[in-house]
Every structure is written in C-alpha cells, then in structure tokens.
Design an enzyme around this catalytic site. Sequence first.
Site, PDB file in Angstrom:
ATOM      1  N   VAL A  64     -49.896  43.169 101.658  1.00  0.00           N
ATOM      2  CA  VAL A  64     -49.881  41.800 101.130  1.00  0.00           C
ATOM      3  C   VAL A  64     -49.584  40.748 102.198  1.00  0.00           C
ATOM      4  O   VAL A  64     -49.749  39.553 101.952  1.00  0.00           O
ATOM      5  CB  VAL A  64     -48.905  41.651  99.933  1.00  0.00           C
ATOM      6  CG1 VAL A  64     -49.422  42.396  98.718  1.00  0.00           C
ATOM      7  CG2 VAL A  64     -47.493  42.059 100.288  1.00  0.00           C
ATOM      8  N   TYR A 155     -34.699  37.166 105.524  1.00  0.00           N
ATOM      9  CA  TYR A 155     -34.966  37.457 104.111  1.00  0.00           C
ATOM     10  C   TYR A 155     -34.630  36.250 103.236  1.00  0.00           C
ATOM     11  O   TYR A 155     -35.404  35.872 102.350  1.00  0.00           O
ATOM     12  CB  TYR A 155     -34.122  38.670 103.716  1.00  0.00           C
ATOM     13  CG  TYR A 155     -34.285  39.186 102.302  1.00  0.00           C
ATOM     14  CD1 TYR A 155     -35.408  39.923 101.937  1.00  0.00           C
ATOM     15  CD2 TYR A 155     -33.286  38.983 101.347  1.00  0.00           C
ATOM     16  CE1 TYR A 155     -35.533  40.428 100.649  1.00  0.00           C
ATOM     17  CE2 TYR A 155     -33.404  39.489 100.069  1.00  0.00           C
ATOM     18  CZ  TYR A 155     -34.529  40.216  99.722  1.00  0.00           C
ATOM     19  OH  TYR A 155     -34.651  40.725  98.453  1.00  0.00           O
ATOM     20  N   LYS A 159     -37.134  34.155 100.901  1.00  0.00           N
ATOM     21  CA  LYS A 159     -36.921  34.088  99.445  1.00  0.00           C
ATOM     22  C   LYS A 159     -36.705  32.647  98.988  1.00  0.00           C
ATOM     23  O   LYS A 159     -37.100  32.270  97.893  1.00  0.00           O
ATOM     24  CB  LYS A 159     -35.760  34.990  99.051  1.00  0.00           C
ATOM     25  CG  LYS A 159     -36.043  36.486  99.267  1.00  0.00           C
ATOM     26  CD  LYS A 159     -37.232  36.963  98.456  1.00  0.00           C
ATOM     27  CE  LYS A 159     -37.399  38.476  98.466  1.00  0.00           C
ATOM     28  NZ  LYS A 159     -38.557  38.929  97.670  1.00  0.00           N
TER      29      LYS A 159
HETATM   30  P1  NAP Z   1     -38.324  48.765  97.426  1.00  0.00           P
HETATM   31  O1  NAP Z   1     -37.761  49.856  96.618  1.00  0.00           O
HETATM   32  O2  NAP Z   1     -38.116  48.797  98.901  1.00  0.00           O
HETATM   33  O3  NAP Z   1     -39.902  48.630  97.116  1.00  0.00           O
HETATM   34  C1  NAP Z   1     -40.656  47.678  97.768  1.00  0.00           C
HETATM   35  C2  NAP Z   1     -42.108  47.848  97.407  1.00  0.00           C
HETATM   36  O4  NAP Z   1     -42.875  46.861  98.131  1.00  0.00           O
HETATM   37  C3  NAP Z   1     -42.665  49.219  97.803  1.00  0.00           C
HETATM   38  O5  NAP Z   1     -43.582  49.646  96.822  1.00  0.00           O
HETATM   39  C4  NAP Z   1     -43.396  48.905  99.105  1.00  0.00           C
HETATM   40  O6  NAP Z   1     -44.445  49.804  99.379  1.00  0.00           O
HETATM   41  C5  NAP Z   1     -43.938  47.528  98.827  1.00  0.00           C
HETATM   42  N1  NAP Z   1     -44.279  46.798 100.047  1.00  0.00           N
HETATM   43  C6  NAP Z   1     -43.464  46.503 101.090  1.00  0.00           C
HETATM   44  N2  NAP Z   1     -44.143  45.840 102.025  1.00  0.00           N
HETATM   45  C7  NAP Z   1     -45.421  45.696 101.572  1.00  0.00           C
HETATM   46  C8  NAP Z   1     -46.583  45.105 102.095  1.00  0.00           C
HETATM   47  N3  NAP Z   1     -46.616  44.520 103.297  1.00  0.00           N
HETATM   48  N4  NAP Z   1     -47.726  45.157 101.356  1.00  0.00           N
HETATM   49  C9  NAP Z   1     -47.726  45.748 100.150  1.00  0.00           C
HETATM   50  N5  NAP Z   1     -46.653  46.322  99.596  1.00  0.00           N
HETATM   51  C10 NAP Z   1     -45.504  46.304 100.307  1.00  0.00           C
HETATM   52  O7  NAP Z   1     -37.772  47.336  96.970  1.00  0.00           O
HETATM   53  P2  NAP Z   1     -37.157  46.825  95.573  1.00  0.00           P
HETATM   54  O8  NAP Z   1     -35.690  46.908  95.673  1.00  0.00           O
HETATM   55  O9  NAP Z   1     -37.865  47.447  94.409  1.00  0.00           O
HETATM   56  O10 NAP Z   1     -37.543  45.290  95.679  1.00  0.00           O
HETATM   57  C11 NAP Z   1     -38.669  44.742  94.999  1.00  0.00           C
HETATM   58  C12 NAP Z   1     -38.593  43.227  95.127  1.00  0.00           C
HETATM   59  O11 NAP Z   1     -37.362  42.756  94.571  1.00  0.00           O
HETATM   60  C13 NAP Z   1     -38.608  42.739  96.575  1.00  0.00           C
HETATM   61  O12 NAP Z   1     -39.346  41.533  96.667  1.00  0.00           O
HETATM   62  C14 NAP Z   1     -37.142  42.478  96.862  1.00  0.00           C
HETATM   63  O13 NAP Z   1     -36.954  41.525  97.877  1.00  0.00           O
HETATM   64  C15 NAP Z   1     -36.686  41.966  95.510  1.00  0.00           C
HETATM   65  N6  NAP Z   1     -35.237  42.070  95.306  1.00  0.00           N
HETATM   66  C16 NAP Z   1     -34.616  43.279  95.272  1.00  0.00           C
HETATM   67  C17 NAP Z   1     -33.246  43.338  95.071  1.00  0.00           C
HETATM   68  C18 NAP Z   1     -32.488  44.634  95.015  1.00  0.00           C
HETATM   69  O14 NAP Z   1     -31.260  44.565  94.830  1.00  0.00           O
HETATM   70  N7  NAP Z   1     -33.131  45.777  95.128  1.00  0.00           N
HETATM   71  C19 NAP Z   1     -32.515  42.156  94.921  1.00  0.00           C
HETATM   72  C20 NAP Z   1     -33.175  40.940  94.963  1.00  0.00           C
HETATM   73  C21 NAP Z   1     -34.551  40.913  95.152  1.00  0.00           C
HETATM   74  P3  NAP Z   1     -44.273  50.944 100.561  1.00  0.00           P
HETATM   75  O15 NAP Z   1     -42.970  51.618 100.260  1.00  0.00           O
HETATM   76  O16 NAP Z   1     -45.437  51.816 100.387  1.00  0.00           O
HETATM   77  O17 NAP Z   1     -44.233  50.172 101.841  1.00  0.00           O
END
Ligand code: NAP
Length: 247
Positions: A64, A155, A159
């Site tokens: 992306v 980050y 965000k």
């Molecule tokens: P995660 O477990 O690390 O999963 C991230 C996903 O994004 C994976 O499927 C990854 O695919 C994909 N991804 C990363 N870079 C990409 C790219 N360049 N193109 C396409 N896909 C890509 O993260 P998560 O915790 O579920 O987080 C999901 C969202 O929520 C993120 O935007 C994160 O910033 C936000 N968020 C999370 C938290 C938290 O506490 N976890 C808090 C606030 C916000 P691959 O693994 O195949 O690279």
Amino acid sequence: MGKCALVTGASRSIGAAIAIKLARKGYDIAVGCHAQSSVEKGGEAVAAQCREFGVEAACFVADVADFSQCERMVGEVVGRFGGIDALVNNAGITKDALLVQMSEEQYDTVLAADLKSVFNMMRHAGKRMIKAKHGAIVNITSVAGLYGNRGQANYSAAKAGIVGMTMTAAKELGARGITVNAVAPGFIDTPMTEAMPEKVREAALASIALKRAGTCEDVANAVAFLVSEEAAYITGQVLVVDGGMIM
Ligand code: NAP
C-alpha cells in the site's frame, strides 16, 4: 452483486477481525494482502473464514506504500466485485526509536506505509466511489497520532497525518454521498504490541480505565458501525477505541 468491502492489511490481527466482522454483516470481502507470502501465511485463511458467512471473499495483493500497486489492486477489486462500498485503510507498521536516534530510513518507511498508503488508497478507491455516488471509508489511526508517544515520532506523525487527511477527504467527498472517518485504537493485543518491552506494556495496561488491553474485535466493531447505514450522518470524525486509556 452484493456490497463489497476492501480491507488493507487483512491477513492478520486487526485487519483480519475487520474483514471477518464485515463478512458477518453481509459484505463480500477483498482481503488486502501485502505480498503473495501474506496470502499464504494468513490471507487465504481469512478469506475462507469470511466465506463461512455465505459471502464471496478473495485476496488481493499490493504494497500500500506504492501508488501504482494500489491503483492496480483497486481496479482488480472493482473488476471482481463491481465496486467498493467500504474501504478500510488498516495496513500499518512501526519502527520505533527515540527522535534523536531515529534513522531517516525508519522515518521514511513508516511514513510511506502508514500515511502515503492512505492517500494512495483513497485516491484510487475514492475516484470509483465518486462515480458510484456512495461509499464509506474508515482509516485506522492511533491514539499516538492524537497525543504522541515516546519512541514513535515517525508513527505518531503518520497517524496524525491520517486525521487531517480524513477530515479533508470528508469535506471533499461528502457531497458525493461518501463518509470518511477514522478509528483510533489504543492498546490492542496484536503482534504490534507484543513487540513492546514488558515495562512499556505494563505501564500502558495500568493506564487503561477498563483495565484490559483491547481486542481486535473491539476495533472491528467500531469500524462495522462507521461503515453501516446507522452511521450515515457521521463523517470527518475520529472514534477512539482505547478502553479509556487517554481522556
Ligand atoms: P499487525 O498485526 O502488525 O498487522 C499489520 C498488517 O498490515 C499486516 O497484515 C501486514 O502485512 C500489513 N502491512 C504492513 N505493511 C504493509 C504494506 N506496506 N502494504 C500492505 N500491507 C501491509 O498490526 P495491527 O496491530 O493489527 O495494526 C493494524 C492497524 O491498527 C495499523 O494501522 C496500526 O497502526 C493500527 N493500530 C494498532 C494498535 C495496536 O495496539 N495493535 C494501536 C493503534 C493503532 P504483512 O504482515 O504481510 O506485512
């Protein structure tokens, strides 16, 4: 054809929960996957779980951060499902370091994956939604983008940028019947937060009013509301899903 939702980063964690929740709500699901390896590691299993709700689901691959890959993926999804009714920009990464120790590469990579990606996807999917005169977009931001977070200058900048872009897109696309909102999760149990040092995790948990980490489903529920008809008059907003961590 039914309604279609495209969810980026849907091969695992929060994105997978959003895809499955929207499938339960009757959307055909485009499971956005980073690479073919993401399809194999999780994307295809997520699509299979979505199909259990009687909808169609398939994986679509794009980095992306790449403008033309997003354009191609949007075209493929529209070709397969006839349109995109809901777009969820969920894909994201972290590369944490204190500001004065952060490398240019750490900054640029996170800005590309977390912020430019949202532009790329809204740019291409938004064009299709304008033609259809309808659509709902939800961008996943973070409380780090609203309040900052030590070690996350890159980050939190990305965000925070999402918040401004969400409001701008809401103003530009509203007249075409398209809503654009953001969801700001707090501390959610996923591999992203598992990577945090134990001390930081403990401090984060202690600051949450509800005294637990959020689940991926907590975030998915908020997204499902914002793309639903019940939220038709809500646009340009940031819905914080953090269990009362920051008030
Ligand atoms: P995660 O477990 O690390 O999963 C991230 C996903 O994004 C994976 O499927 C990854 O695919 C994909 N991804 C990363 N870079 C990409 C790219 N360049 N193109 C396409 N896909 C890509 O993260 P998560 O915790 O579920 O987080 C999901 C969202 O929520 C993120 O935007 C994160 O910033 C936000 N968020 C999370 C938290 C938290 O506490 N976890 C808090 C606030 C916000 P691959 O693994 O195949 O690279």
